[in-house]
Scaffold this motif. Sequence first.
Motif, PDB file in Angstrom:
ATOM      1  N   SER A  23       0.823  -1.209   0.000  1.00 54.01           N
ATOM      2  CA  SER A  23       0.000   0.000   0.000  1.00 54.01           C
ATOM      3  C   SER A  23       0.857   1.259   0.000  1.00 54.01           C
ATOM      4  CB  SER A  23      -0.946  -0.002   1.203  1.00 54.01           C
ATOM      5  OG  SER A  23      -0.227  -0.133   2.418  1.00 54.01           O
ATOM      6  N   ASN A  86      -1.711   0.422   9.543  1.00 51.72           N
ATOM      7  CA  ASN A  86      -1.531   1.084   8.259  1.00 51.72           C
ATOM      8  C   ASN A  86      -2.309   2.396   8.205  1.00 51.72           C
ATOM      9  OD1 ASN A  86      -0.230   0.549   5.571  1.00 51.72           O
ATOM     10  ND2 ASN A  86      -2.316   0.858   4.853  1.00 51.72           N
ATOM     11  N   ALA A  87      -3.516   2.396   8.779  1.00 58.03           N
ATOM     12  CA  ALA A  87      -4.351   3.603   8.762  1.00 58.03           C
ATOM     13  C   ALA A  87      -3.797   4.695   9.667  1.00 58.03           C
ATOM     14  CB  ALA A  87      -5.778   3.254   9.180  1.00 58.03           C
ATOM     15  N   PRO A  90      -1.630   7.853   7.877  1.00 57.43           N
ATOM     16  CA  PRO A  90      -2.257   9.131   7.507  1.00 57.43           C
ATOM     17  C   PRO A  90      -3.053   9.752   8.655  1.00 57.43           C
ATOM     18  CG  PRO A  90      -3.501   7.306   6.574  1.00 57.43           C
ATOM     19  CD  PRO A  90      -2.265   6.714   7.182  1.00 57.43           C
ATOM     20  N   ALA A  91      -3.634   8.914   9.519  1.00 56.82           N
ATOM     21  CA  ALA A  91      -4.483   9.449  10.586  1.00 56.82           C
ATOM     22  C   ALA A  91      -3.701  10.331  11.549  1.00 56.82           C
ATOM     23  CB  ALA A  91      -5.157   8.310  11.347  1.00 56.82           C
ATOM     24  N   GLN A 160      -3.061   9.675   1.266  1.00 55.34           N
ATOM     25  CA  GLN A 160      -3.793   9.319   2.488  1.00 55.34           C
ATOM     26  C   GLN A 160      -5.039   8.498   2.159  1.00 55.34           C
ATOM     27  OE1 GLN A 160      -2.834  12.437   1.648  1.00 55.34           O
ATOM     28  NE2 GLN A 160      -2.050  13.577   3.426  1.00 55.34           N
ATOM     29  N   LEU A 161      -5.738   8.888   1.110  1.00 48.64           N
ATOM     30  CA  LEU A 161      -6.944   8.168   0.703  1.00 48.64           C
ATOM     31  C   LEU A 161      -6.638   6.724   0.335  1.00 48.64           C
ATOM     32  CD1 LEU A 161      -9.963   8.178   0.003  1.00 48.64           C
ATOM     33  CD2 LEU A 161      -9.355   9.013  -2.284  1.00 48.64           C
ATOM     34  N   TYR A 164      -6.027   4.739   3.565  1.00 43.98           N
ATOM     35  CA  TYR A 164      -7.295   4.521   4.267  1.00 43.98           C
ATOM     36  C   TYR A 164      -8.127   3.437   3.571  1.00 43.98           C
ATOM     37  CZ  TYR A 164      -6.908   8.630   7.342  1.00 43.98           C
ATOM     38  OH  TYR A 164      -6.518   9.532   8.307  1.00 43.98           O
ATOM     39  N   SER A 167      -6.588  -0.024   4.059  1.00 45.04           N
ATOM     40  CA  SER A 167      -6.779  -0.465   5.440  1.00 45.04           C
ATOM     41  C   SER A 167      -8.201  -0.952   5.662  1.00 45.04           C
ATOM     42  CB  SER A 167      -6.457   0.685   6.406  1.00 45.04           C
ATOM     43  OG  SER A 167      -5.104   1.073   6.300  1.00 45.04           O
ATOM     44  N   GLY A 168      -9.175  -0.248   5.068  1.00 45.10           N
ATOM     45  CA  GLY A 168     -10.565  -0.692   5.164  1.00 45.10           C
ATOM     46  C   GLY A 168     -10.786  -2.039   4.502  1.00 45.10           C
TER      47      GLY A 168
END
Length: 286
Positions: A23, A86-87, A90-91, A160-161, A164, A167-168
């Motif tokens: 990713s 992983n999320a 960016p978070a 970042q998108l 995310y 990760s989802g």
Amino acid sequence: MRKWLVLLAISFACLLAMSLWFSATAVVPVLIDTWGLTEGAAAWLTMSVQLGFVFGALLSALLNIPDLVAPRKVFAVGAFVGGLLNALIPALNVGFGVAIILRFGTGMALAMVYPVAMKIAASWTDQDRGLAIGLLVGALTIGSASPHLVRAIGGTQNWQLVLYAVSGLAILGGAIGWKTGGLGPHAGPTPRFMWKHMGRSLGLQSLRLANFGYLGHMWELYAMWTWIPLFLVASFRASGLGGISADHRVTTMASIVAFLVIAAGGLGSLLAGHLADRWGRTRTTM
């Protein structure tokens, strides 16, 4: 019918979860500019995952986790934790150093996904085990390629998108594995961990050669998977595709082609699995 439904479900879950592996690699061209990375530093975004995977696999083996805990639960936890770590990149808007630590943790989590999925698949098969493992490895391959497709579809410059979204997908894969990843009728009894087996495994020539052969093969494969998107971006720019003003087009095309190049291995894995059942594992591998 139930066997193949389980195998398809756990393979799809593995596809979603293993999208975590590359990713960050999928958005390396953007991160190089955003974080001011050298190409050598950018490589660590992939290498840290591999090191984490090795460490996690050794720890899992020493603790005998897949044999003491229901594999579907181990799979789900690995996918959930990997997706969360992983999320966090960016978070929390972390820098390069913290991102490497989080990627290392993601690799550790994935050590509870792919090997455990292999254990589940093997427990459902006997004479057609090669085909089942080929299906699973093919899913892993397409999953490894999928971040490039995610980037091409919706987040070419928004790294970042991409993280995310992937990760989802991994968390969704964990949920599917939790619901469908029960062991089949060919599952063996839970073995007792014995330190002497580590030495014995090195003493068995056939096993030693198989492991070393696989190790050598991964150097070439993961190097290509890591650098093909950067190569394509540079190649398309050098060819003048769309001009300098159309850099968005260049990166989108590079992401699509990188996905196709890597995902092509999914078909190869399925075919090789079928041939392994007919010709034998060693002959097919050679």
